[in-house]
Write an enzyme that holds these catalytic residues in place. Structure first.
Site, PDB file in Angstrom:
ATOM      1  N   HIS A  85     -33.973  36.931  46.490  1.00 12.35           N
ATOM      2  CA  HIS A  85     -33.902  38.386  46.295  1.00 12.35           C
ATOM      3  C   HIS A  85     -32.484  38.834  46.649  1.00 12.35           C
ATOM      4  CE1 HIS A  85     -34.212  38.577  50.641  1.00 12.35           C
ATOM      5  NE2 HIS A  85     -35.374  37.939  50.613  1.00 12.35           N
ATOM      6  N   HIS A 105     -30.650  37.388  49.694  1.00 12.60           N
ATOM      7  CA  HIS A 105     -30.036  36.062  49.536  1.00 12.60           C
ATOM      8  C   HIS A 105     -28.748  36.174  48.715  1.00 12.60           C
ATOM      9  CE1 HIS A 105     -34.459  34.853  49.745  1.00 12.60           C
ATOM     10  NE2 HIS A 105     -33.931  34.254  50.796  1.00 12.60           N
TER      11      HIS A 105
END
Ligand code: PAF
Length: 284
Positions: A25, A28
């Site tokens: 997501h 990250h």
């Protein structure tokens, strides 16, 4: 990857690593961005690490979507993906665990006694296999960040660490792979977590110095709707993670709570010296 990592190291190519468990997501992806200009090549590891999950936890249903992850990695300029099989990481006979003793005990450690042992062990393996010289971790997992930092210092590892701020949804909820478990009503309830954190930040800025009063106010916010089961809600020293009574220059507030069957964690640094920006999208 270990051969590749060694080859890159021999050729003088510096590698940056973002260790993840996949189902990527924005949180990250922001960590990949954090490595820009700090290394020659960027790698992401995707490994759902069995030894950091306890009995009855969600390893079997932990979301996995490698095709989408690869697409996102390409779009975000990540040159290498390391996604080892469990047998490669932990072949038969594997029996080593690394323990960062004191930092692993409180907070999450009270409820997940083997968790940080599993995290520290796998992160050290990932560092060794990739030969990365820099690695990025998110501050949403605040205790994890402190544990890894301590491990790197204690073991004199030549890996520079960089930490990325928590990336949040428009209503303030911290991005997490586990958010996808939340039913719509639970998702709404979950937004009380960042609301309580932002309330704490504002009260400390406005001069509240008593940690107990801050925790009480936060508990009232979290209890304002049914559905949140708090595991811990604590004000601690940002470095030692030991409980604090006074806000002083700054304290770290950490929450671990279940919303329905989903366990969420979040945290914030508060106090006059914290420099923490407001959590956007919150009205308290
Ligand atoms: O934060 C995570 O996703 C994991 O704990 C990590 C650091 C990749 C180790 O498995």
């Amino acid at each position: 990857m270990s051969d590749h990592g060694a080859e890159l190291q021999r050729d003088g190519v510096s590698l940056g690593l973002v260790p993840t468990m996949g189902c990527l997501h924005e949180g990250h992806l922001s960590l990949i961005g954090l490595l820009d200009g700090r290394c020659d090549m960027k790698a992401v590891s995707i490994f759902v690490n069995p030894i950091q999950f306890g009995e009855g936890e969600d390893i079997d249903r932990y979301p996995r979507d490698e095709a989408r992850d690869m697409e996102l990695l390409r779009e975000h300029g990540c040159e290498l993906l390391f996604s080892p099989a469990a047998e490669e990481m932990f072949p038969q006979g594997f029996q080593t665990r690394l323990e960062v003793q004191e930092l692993s005990k409180p907070l999450c450690g009270m409820y997940r006694p083997d968790h940080f042992r599993g995290v520290a062990t796998v992160v050290l393996k990932l560092f060794n296999l990739t030969r990365c010289c820099i690695a990025a971790f998110g501050l949403k997992d605040y205790q994890q960040a402190r544990v890894i930092e301590r491990m790197v210092d204690d073991l004199n590892l030549s890996v520079e660490l960089v930490f990325g701020e928590t990336v949040r949804e428009p209503d303030g909820l911290a991005m997490s792979t586990r958010n996808c478990y939340l039913e719509p009503a639970e998702r709404e309830t979950a937004s009380l977590l960042p609301k309580a954190l932002e309330w704490a930040r504002r009260h400390a800025i406005n001069g509240e110095t008593d940690c107990n009063r801050i925790i009480e106010g936060m508990s009232a916010i979290l209890g304002s709707k049914p559905g949140i089961r708090i595991q811990y809600l604590e004000a601690v020293d940002p470095v030692t993670l030991q409980p604090c009574r006074e806000v002083g220059d700054s304290v770290q507030i950490l929450i671990g709570a279940f919303v329905g069957r989903t366990r969420l964690i979040d945290n914030i640094r508060i106090g006059p010296g914290s420099g923490t920006k407001p959590i956007q999208g919150i009205d308290v």
